[in-house]
Motif scaffolding. Structure first.
Motif, PDB file in Angstrom:
ATOM      1  N   PRO A  55      -6.479 -11.777  18.500  1.00 15.39           N
ATOM      2  CA  PRO A  55      -6.782 -11.176  19.811  1.00 15.39           C
ATOM      3  C   PRO A  55      -8.269 -10.944  20.047  1.00 15.39           C
ATOM      4  O   PRO A  55      -8.694 -10.738  21.187  1.00 15.39           O
ATOM      5  CB  PRO A  55      -6.005  -9.852  19.783  1.00 15.39           C
ATOM      6  N   ALA A  56      -9.058 -10.998  18.977  1.00 17.91           N
ATOM      7  CA  ALA A  56     -10.504 -10.806  19.131  1.00 17.91           C
ATOM      8  C   ALA A  56     -11.207 -12.089  19.551  1.00 17.91           C
ATOM      9  O   ALA A  56     -12.391 -12.072  19.902  1.00 17.91           O
ATOM     10  CB  ALA A  56     -11.104 -10.293  17.823  1.00 17.91           C
ATOM     11  N   LEU A 130      -7.216 -20.386  13.573  1.00 19.33           N
ATOM     12  CA  LEU A 130      -6.840 -20.652  12.184  1.00 19.33           C
ATOM     13  C   LEU A 130      -7.879 -20.069  11.228  1.00 19.33           C
ATOM     14  O   LEU A 130      -7.541 -19.455  10.203  1.00 19.33           O
ATOM     15  CB  LEU A 130      -6.711 -22.162  11.963  1.00 19.33           C
ATOM     16  N   TYR A 131      -9.143 -20.251  11.581  1.00 16.90           N
ATOM     17  CA  TYR A 131     -10.232 -19.786  10.722  1.00 16.90           C
ATOM     18  C   TYR A 131     -10.200 -18.269  10.533  1.00 16.90           C
ATOM     19  O   TYR A 131     -10.616 -17.755   9.484  1.00 16.90           O
ATOM     20  CB  TYR A 131     -11.580 -20.213  11.300  1.00 16.90           C
ATOM     21  N   SER A 132      -9.680 -17.547  11.527  1.00 16.08           N
ATOM     22  CA  SER A 132      -9.677 -16.084  11.471  1.00 16.08           C
ATOM     23  C   SER A 132      -8.992 -15.541  10.221  1.00 16.08           C
ATOM     24  O   SER A 132      -9.346 -14.461   9.740  1.00 16.08           O
ATOM     25  CB  SER A 132      -8.983 -15.510  12.717  1.00 16.08           C
ATOM     26  N   PHE A 133      -8.014 -16.271   9.701  1.00 14.06           N
ATOM     27  CA  PHE A 133      -7.376 -15.806   8.460  1.00 14.06           C
ATOM     28  C   PHE A 133      -7.592 -16.759   7.289  1.00 14.06           C
ATOM     29  O   PHE A 133      -7.536 -16.352   6.133  1.00 14.06           O
ATOM     30  CB  PHE A 133      -5.875 -15.555   8.660  1.00 14.06           C
ATOM     31  N   LEU A 134      -7.880 -18.026   7.565  1.00 13.09           N
ATOM     32  CA  LEU A 134      -8.025 -18.992   6.475  1.00 13.09           C
ATOM     33  C   LEU A 134      -9.380 -18.907   5.785  1.00 13.09           C
ATOM     34  O   LEU A 134      -9.538 -19.356   4.649  1.00 13.09           O
ATOM     35  CB  LEU A 134      -7.804 -20.414   7.009  1.00 13.09           C
ATOM     36  N   ASP A 140     -16.932 -19.832   0.090  1.00 12.26           N
ATOM     37  CA  ASP A 140     -17.934 -19.073   0.845  1.00 12.26           C
ATOM     38  C   ASP A 140     -17.539 -18.888   2.310  1.00 12.26           C
ATOM     39  O   ASP A 140     -18.404 -18.609   3.153  1.00 12.26           O
ATOM     40  CB  ASP A 140     -19.310 -19.756   0.772  1.00 12.26           C
ATOM     41  N   GLY A 141     -16.260 -19.070   2.637  1.00 10.03           N
ATOM     42  CA  GLY A 141     -15.810 -18.941   4.021  1.00 10.03           C
ATOM     43  C   GLY A 141     -16.410 -19.979   4.952  1.00 10.03           C
ATOM     44  O   GLY A 141     -16.467 -19.777   6.167  1.00 10.03           O
ATOM     45  N   ALA A 142     -16.841 -21.110   4.406  1.00 15.78           N
ATOM     46  CA  ALA A 142     -17.586 -22.114   5.187  1.00 15.78           C
ATOM     47  C   ALA A 142     -16.677 -22.878   6.155  1.00 15.78           C
ATOM     48  O   ALA A 142     -15.631 -23.404   5.762  1.00 15.78           O
ATOM     49  CB  ALA A 142     -18.282 -23.096   4.244  1.00 15.78           C
ATOM     50  N   THR A 143     -17.097 -22.959   7.409  1.00 12.16           N
ATOM     51  CA  THR A 143     -16.323 -23.665   8.434  1.00 12.16           C
ATOM     52  C   THR A 143     -16.338 -25.177   8.236  1.00 12.16           C
ATOM     53  O   THR A 143     -15.481 -25.877   8.764  1.00 12.16           O
ATOM     54  CB  THR A 143     -16.867 -23.356   9.838  1.00 12.16           C
ATOM     55  N   LEU A 202      -1.654 -19.708   4.216  1.00 13.64           N
ATOM     56  CA  LEU A 202      -0.907 -20.343   5.306  1.00 13.64           C
ATOM     57  C   LEU A 202       0.517 -19.803   5.375  1.00 13.64           C
ATOM     58  O   LEU A 202       1.047 -19.537   6.461  1.00 13.64           O
ATOM     59  CB  LEU A 202      -0.892 -21.863   5.113  1.00 13.64           C
ATOM     60  N   LYS A 203       1.135 -19.633   4.224  1.00 16.75           N
ATOM     61  CA  LYS A 203       2.499 -19.105   4.174  1.00 16.75           C
ATOM     62  C   LYS A 203       2.550 -17.682   4.718  1.00 16.75           C
ATOM     63  O   LYS A 203       3.455 -17.329   5.489  1.00 16.75           O
ATOM     64  CB  LYS A 203       3.008 -19.136   2.728  1.00 16.75           C
ATOM     65  N   ASP A 204       1.579 -16.862   4.343  1.00 14.21           N
ATOM     66  CA  ASP A 204       1.557 -15.461   4.772  1.00 14.21           C
ATOM     67  C   ASP A 204       1.417 -15.334   6.291  1.00 14.21           C
ATOM     68  O   ASP A 204       1.853 -14.336   6.878  1.00 14.21           O
ATOM     69  CB  ASP A 204       0.404 -14.715   4.105  1.00 14.21           C
TER      70      ASP A 204
END
Length: 218
Positions: A55-56, A130-134, A140-143, A202-204
Motif C-alpha cells: 500500500p505504500a 514484488l521487490y517490497s518483500f523479496l 544486498d537487497g539489490a534490484t 515467495l511462499k510466505d
C-alpha cells in the motif's frame, strides 16, 4: 524435440480460442519454456503467482487518450510466470494479442486491441510490489537481480521504440526469442542467489498460484 512439440500444440489450441481464453494458453507456452530452463539450470518456478500489493507503493500506469495516470491499487496483483534461477529473478508478463505488428513506446502500446495500459508498465508495477518483500532475500537487497520481461506469444512483428533506459530495464520479446532473452540476462552476478531463502519468501507472501515447481538446486 518433445518440448517444442508440446509448445506448438499449445499454440495451435490457442488459435482456436476466444480472445478471452487465449491468454491462458499463451501463459502455458511460456511456462513450458521456463520449465525447461528450470529443469536444466535449477531454481524456483511459478505459474500465476498472486501476492499482496504494497500500500505504500503506487499502482499501475494507465492511459486515457494521450494522458497517463496512476490507477488505484487493489489488494493483490499477479505475475503470469515467475522464474527464479541461481542468478536472476524473471517476472514475466504474457500477452496474446491478435496483432500482426505491435509498436511499443515509453508511454504506450499500439497495433493490438484497444487497451488502457501497456504490459511494460504493468510488469514494472508487478516488480515494484514484488521487490517490497523479496528484497530481503536478494544479495544486498539489490534490484539488479530482478529482470522483468514482457513476451508476446502471437506471431507478430515487434517494433520497440522505447528509450534505451527502458529497454535495458524491462525486456520485450516475441515467444520465439524468449529463451534467448532469458539466457542473455541469466549471467552470474557478484553473488549466487539464495534459492532456499527466495523460495520461502515467495511462499510466505503467496496468496495463490496455479502451478509451483519447488526449489531445485543442481
Amino acid at each position: 524435440m518433445k518440448d517444442t512439440a508440446e509448445i506448438n500444440n499449445i499454440l495451435k489450441q490457442m488459435k482456436e480460442q476466444t480472445p478471452t481464453n487465449k491468454g491462458s494458453y499463451g501463459e502455458q507456452a511460456v511456462f513450458k519454456i521456463c520449465e525447461k530452463l528450470y529443469q536444466t539450470g535449477g531454481g524456483v518456478l511459478y505459474h500465476s503467482y498472486e501476492y499482496p500489493v504494497d500500500p505504500a507503493r503506487e499502482g499501475n500506469i494507465k492511459r486515457s487518450g494521450t494522458k497517463l495516470y496512476i490507477e488505484n491499487l487493489g489488494t493483490v496483483t499477479e505475475i503470469d510466470v515467475l522464474l527464479v534461477t541461481p542468478y536472476r529473478v524473471f517476472p514475466i508478463e504474457v500477452k496474446a494479442y491478435k496483432a500482426k505488428k505491435i509498436v511499443l513506446t515509453d508511454d504506450s502500446i499500439d497495433g493490438c486491441s484497444v487497451t488502457d495500459k501497456s504490459p511494460v508498465h504493468q510488469n514494472e508495477m508487478h516488480c515494484r510490489h514484488l521487490y517490497s518483500f523479496l528484497f530481503k532475500s536478494l544479495p544486498d537487497g539489490a534490484t539488479e537481480y530482478i529482470i522483468p520481461i514482457v513476451v508476446f506469444v502471437d506471431k507478430c512483428e515487434l517494433i520497440d521504440r522505447r528509450s534505451t533506459w527502458q529497454k535495458q530495464y524491462i525486456k520485450a520479446t516475441i515467444l520465439d526469442r524468449l529463451e534467448t532473452v532469458i539466457n542473455s540476462c541469466n549471467i552470474p552476478g557478484a553473488y549466487r542467489l539464495d534459492l532456499k531463502s527466495i523460495e520461502q519468501t515467495l511462499k510466505d507472501n503467496c496468496v495463490s498460484s496455479r502451478i509451483v515447481m519447488p526449489c531445485r538446486i543442481l
